[in-house]
Design a protein around this motif. Structure first.
Motif, short mmCIF file in Angstrom:
data_model
loop_
_atom_site.label_atom_id
_atom_site.label_comp_id
_atom_site.label_asym_id
_atom_site.label_seq_id
_atom_site.Cartn_x
_atom_site.Cartn_y
_atom_site.Cartn_z
N HIS A 167 34.00 20.68 -67.64
CA HIS A 167 32.73 21.55 -67.31
C HIS A 167 31.97 20.52 -67.05
O HIS A 167 31.65 19.02 -67.46
N TYR A 168 31.11 21.21 -66.21
CA TYR A 168 30.23 20.41 -65.44
C TYR A 168 28.80 21.03 -65.35
O TYR A 168 28.69 22.25 -65.63
N LYS A 169 27.80 19.88 -65.26
CA LYS A 169 26.42 20.81 -65.26
C LYS A 169 25.96 20.00 -64.37
O LYS A 169 25.52 18.41 -64.22
N VAL A 170 24.72 20.13 -63.19
CA VAL A 170 24.16 18.89 -62.64
C VAL A 170 22.55 18.63 -63.00
O VAL A 170 22.34 19.26 -63.38
N ILE A 171 22.82 16.82 -63.58
CA ILE A 171 21.49 16.66 -63.70
C ILE A 171 20.52 16.57 -62.82
O ILE A 171 18.98 17.40 -62.79
N GLN A 172 21.10 15.44 -61.73
CA GLN A 172 20.34 15.76 -60.87
C GLN A 172 20.66 14.93 -59.65
O GLN A 172 21.82 14.82 -59.51
N SER A 173 20.24 15.46 -57.89
CA SER A 173 21.35 15.24 -57.34
C SER A 173 20.09 15.00 -55.92
O SER A 173 18.94 15.16 -55.92
N ASN A 174 20.38 14.64 -54.57
CA ASN A 174 20.65 14.01 -53.67
C ASN A 174 21.32 13.93 -52.94
O ASN A 174 22.57 14.38 -53.10
N LYS A 175 21.04 14.01 -51.26
CA LYS A 175 21.94 14.19 -50.51
C LYS A 175 23.18 13.47 -50.35
O LYS A 175 23.90 13.09 -49.74
N ASN A 176 22.79 12.49 -50.65
CA ASN A 176 24.33 11.11 -51.25
C ASN A 176 24.96 11.49 -52.15
O ASN A 176 26.02 10.97 -52.58
N PHE A 177 23.92 11.33 -53.64
CA PHE A 177 25.42 11.81 -54.94
C PHE A 177 24.50 12.09 -55.72
O PHE A 177 23.45 13.17 -55.46
N GLY A 201 28.00 12.43 -52.60
CA GLY A 201 27.64 13.54 -52.42
C GLY A 201 26.47 14.46 -53.40
O GLY A 201 26.52 14.67 -54.51
N MET A 202 26.67 15.52 -52.39
CA MET A 202 25.59 16.83 -53.37
C MET A 202 26.12 17.76 -53.82
O MET A 202 26.81 18.90 -52.47
N VAL A 203 26.25 18.27 -55.06
CA VAL A 203 26.98 18.95 -56.03
C VAL A 203 26.49 20.11 -55.52
O VAL A 203 25.32 20.33 -56.27
N LYS A 204 26.33 20.93 -54.91
CA LYS A 204 25.44 22.72 -54.91
C LYS A 204 25.63 23.50 -55.81
O LYS A 204 24.87 24.16 -56.38
N LYS A 205 27.06 23.77 -56.46
CA LYS A 205 26.81 24.68 -57.94
C LYS A 205 25.80 23.55 -58.45
O LYS A 205 26.30 22.96 -59.65
N PRO A 206 25.02 24.45 -59.85
CA PRO A 206 24.78 24.17 -60.66
C PRO A 206 25.38 23.26 -61.56
O PRO A 206 25.53 22.51 -62.67
N GLU A 207 26.26 24.33 -62.07
CA GLU A 207 27.28 24.30 -62.67
C GLU A 207 28.63 24.79 -63.06
O GLU A 207 28.50 25.43 -61.86
N GLY A 208 29.44 24.69 -63.21
CA GLY A 208 30.85 24.98 -62.82
C GLY A 208 32.18 24.43 -63.28
O GLY A 208 32.40 23.62 -64.46
N THR A 209 32.96 24.88 -63.75
CA THR A 209 34.28 25.37 -64.36
C THR A 209 35.06 24.83 -63.94
O THR A 209 36.13 25.10 -62.56
#
Length: 307
Positions: free
Chosen positions: A216-226, A180-188
């Protein structure tokens, strides 16, 4: 005809080299053995012809310390056992740092006696000339997680690392391919982890109900599926990342145990990419970084079929 290897061996056995300043083994040999080229010296390392303080060393980046003695031998050749699913990144008198492939156990469990990283590295250190040499587990990676691991060569160093883990480890970063697409660019993600009777970890959101876990996480890249995430651990609990990804509704790809329905890649989408720590004896800050597994990038390529 006399080979470079034979000349170099005679040169060193007549006069052992004493280390005058800290440096890695290969540069030291290149500096001191004038009759041998880089390839010849690497061959001698591979054949177990080089020893440090009487112990055979095969790692070209072995860290030498002041006062150690380096010798070469044309007679003593050790066949080092092959490593399966493991690559040594660094080795010195106290530590071995490796990259473990997905599918290889870190250490055997009561129910499993398969080939393990622990068993292979024990054979590796014993092949260096002392059958009583041992290694000690400092931390583990799940069988299906790949990446950087650290082992100690003595119980003293193991205990020192484990007792000061939070202070010693400066960075421990993973990459995770999740659904899925993680919408928040970063989070805890913050919870208390417990283990069920079926040995599955789960989160409790009641304070102090279990072991505190912070991811803690940060989004590197995403699309609608991953989504591809950079994940750092503030605590290191069993299955912590896997549980926390399920908690936010984005389980790790191919992680059936924690809610995944996707088989976009043929392994668990989790890789321990970076390990940085203060060396327990020398105090030096060491950092080991690996590439993101290529298959983790496949779901973001044009034309990829969702499985």
């Amino acid at each position: 005809m006399t080979s470079v290897t034979d000349r170099s061996a005679r040169e060193s056995t007549s006069k052992p080299f004493v280390v005058q300043e800290p440096m890695e083994l290969l540069p030291f040999l290149l500096k001191n053995i004038t009759s041998g080229g880089r390839n010849a010296i690497k061959s001698m390392l591979g054949r177990g012809q080089i020893s440090v303080n009487g112990k055979v060393v095969t790692a070209f980046n072995y860290q030498l310390q002041v006062g150690q003695t380096v010798t070469l031998s044309k007679d003593k050749v050790v066949e080092m056992p092959p490593l399966i699913g493991l690559t040594i990144l660094h080795e010195d008198e106290d530590l071995i740092i490796v990259v473990k492939d997905a599918g290889l156990l870190s250490i055997a469990s009561d129910k499993e006696t398969d080939l393990t990283a622990y068993r292979q590295l024990t054979a590796h250190v014993r092949a260096s000339g002392n059958e009583y040499n041992r290694i000690f587990v400092v931390h583990r990676l799940d069988r299906d997680t790949s990446g950087v691991m650290m082992f100690a060569k003595s119980e003293e160093i193991q205990q020192q690392l484990q007792n000061s883990w939070q202070e010693t480890v400066k960075e421990r970063t993973y990459v995770a391919l999740v659904e899925g697409m993680v919408k928040k660019p970063e989070g805890t993600i913050n919870s208390w982890l417990k283990e069920s009777k079926t040995l599955k970890m789960y989160s409790s959101h009641y304070p102090n109900d279990g072991l505190h876990a912070i991811t803690h996480y940060k989004v590197i890249q995403s699309n609608k599926n991953f989504s591809l995430l950079e994940v750092s651990l503030e605590t290191g609990r069993k299955n912590q990342i896997r549980v926390h990804m399920e908690d936010i509704g984005h389980p790790i790809v191919n992680d059936k145990k924690y809610g995944s329905k996707s088989k976009a890649i043929n392994r668990l989408g989790l890789h321990a990419r970076v390990l940085s720590f203060v060396h327990p004896r020398t105090g030096a800050l060491l950092k080991f970084e690996t590439e993101i597994p290529k298959m983790f990038l496949n779901p973001f390529r044009e034309g990829f079929l969702v499985k």
